[in-house]
Design a protein around this motif. Structure first.
Motif, PDB file in Angstrom:
ATOM      1  N   GLY A  19      50.738  28.200  48.702  1.00 33.86           N
ATOM      2  CA  GLY A  19      49.442  27.659  48.323  1.00 33.86           C
ATOM      3  C   GLY A  19      48.291  28.616  48.574  1.00 33.86           C
ATOM      4  N   LYS A  20      48.551  29.668  49.328  1.00 28.57           N
ATOM      5  CA  LYS A  20      47.483  30.634  49.609  1.00 28.57           C
ATOM      6  C   LYS A  20      47.096  31.430  48.364  1.00 28.57           C
ATOM      7  N   ASP A  52      40.292  30.724  45.291  1.00 26.00           N
ATOM      8  CA  ASP A  52      39.138  29.852  45.536  1.00 26.00           C
ATOM      9  C   ASP A  52      38.073  30.579  46.350  1.00 26.00           C
ATOM     10  N   TRP A  53      38.525  31.341  47.352  1.00 21.32           N
ATOM     11  CA  TRP A  53      37.585  32.053  48.221  1.00 21.32           C
ATOM     12  C   TRP A  53      36.806  33.096  47.425  1.00 21.32           C
ATOM     13  N   LYS A  54      37.542  33.861  46.608  1.00 23.66           N
ATOM     14  CA  LYS A  54      36.863  34.867  45.782  1.00 23.66           C
ATOM     15  C   LYS A  54      35.881  34.210  44.809  1.00 23.66           C
ATOM     16  N   LEU A  88      44.828  40.744  54.622  1.00 21.23           N
ATOM     17  CA  LEU A  88      45.781  40.342  55.657  1.00 21.23           C
ATOM     18  C   LEU A  88      46.555  39.108  55.206  1.00 21.23           C
ATOM     19  N   THR A  89      45.838  38.122  54.696  1.00 27.96           N
ATOM     20  CA  THR A  89      46.475  36.895  54.229  1.00 27.96           C
ATOM     21  C   THR A  89      47.386  37.178  53.036  1.00 27.96           C
ATOM     22  N   PHE A  90      46.904  37.999  52.110  1.00 30.01           N
ATOM     23  CA  PHE A  90      47.694  38.313  50.918  1.00 30.01           C
ATOM     24  C   PHE A  90      48.967  39.068  51.285  1.00 30.01           C
TER      25      PHE A  90
END
Length: 248
Positions: free
Chosen positions: A184-185, A191-193, A210-212
């Protein structure tokens, strides 16, 4: 990935200083053996679990902490535990002089412990029993108040530990849930971008990357997770905690 490196104060290129207040994360075999050292400054400890999560490692934890004064709150495993006013009262009424709460479980147990520890100004640790969600490292506590779901601000655990042998044997739907949480990330990062472009929301390229990176490392592990392969389960759990730390 060495998750503990993410816990250090980081002066980021985005101009902010990133801080996560979690002190230790250990995801390994026989991790309960670290508890004696981790609890050195606490003599009176409350252990919170349900019958199912306690069965995974509760007696091992009690053996390691046998020199401590332990108060146990073990909820029935025959029904779904709801983190409502009744559950809060059950724990708080037994707190006495405890200075540390240790939860054994996943989402509900950790939200309950997190909420109470924050309100009572206590430290808390979580012993994860399933790689089911990214909330282990989060500051939010999802509770039920007046029969409504409410997320309260709380504080992160000081310690997160997970035994790989326990995590790999979690109910498969919980492993699948954690895998879905990571996948889901893709949407979350987009969404964040988008919000940064439209709403001028703060955006950090390093936290995004980092998350990606954790997402890329985990996304192809579906079959291995279905087969409960230890390395895959460890990678998933590290990604879930790492993403939580990134959000924190």
């Amino acid at each position: 990935m060495n998750i503990n490196q993410l816990l250090h104060k980081h002066n980021c290129n985005c101009g902010k200083t990133h801080v996560c207040e979690i002190k230790h994360v250990f995801i390994e075999k026989n991790v309960h053996l670290r508890l004696n050292e981790l609890c050195a400054n606490h003599d009176s400890i409350m252990l919170v679990a349900d019958e199912n999560t306690f069965a995974t490692c509760g007696n091992k934890v009690l053996h390691v902490l046998k020199e401590k004064k332990i108060t146990q709150v073990i909820f029935s495993g025959q029904k779904i535990l709801i983190p409502n006013e009744s559950a809060v009262d059950t724990v708080t009424n037994s707190l006495t002089n405890c200075t540390l709460i240790i939860g054994i479980g996943s989402g509900v147990i950790q939200d309950l412990c997190k909420y109470i520890a924050h309100n009572k100004h206590l430290s808390y640790y979580i012993i994860a029993t399933a790689p089911s969600m990214d909330g282990y490292a989060s500051k939010g506590a999802a509770m039920i108040a007046d029969n409504m779901k409410v997320t309260y601000n709380a504080h992160v655990p000081q310690v997160i530990i997970g035994d790989i042998d326990i995590l790999k044997d979690a109910p498969m739907e919980m492993i699948q849930s954690g895998y879905g949480d990571i996948l889901g990330k893709f949407s979350c990062l987009n969404d964040w971008k988008l919000s940064a472009l439209i709403n001028d929301e703060y955006f950090c390229e390093e936290i995004y990357q980092l998350t990606f990176d954790m997402l890329k490392k985990t996304k192809d592990l579906g079959e291995a997770l279905q087969n409960r392969q230890k390395e895959a389960v460890q990678t998933l759990m590290e990604a879930l905690v790492g993403v939580g730390i990134a959000m924190a």
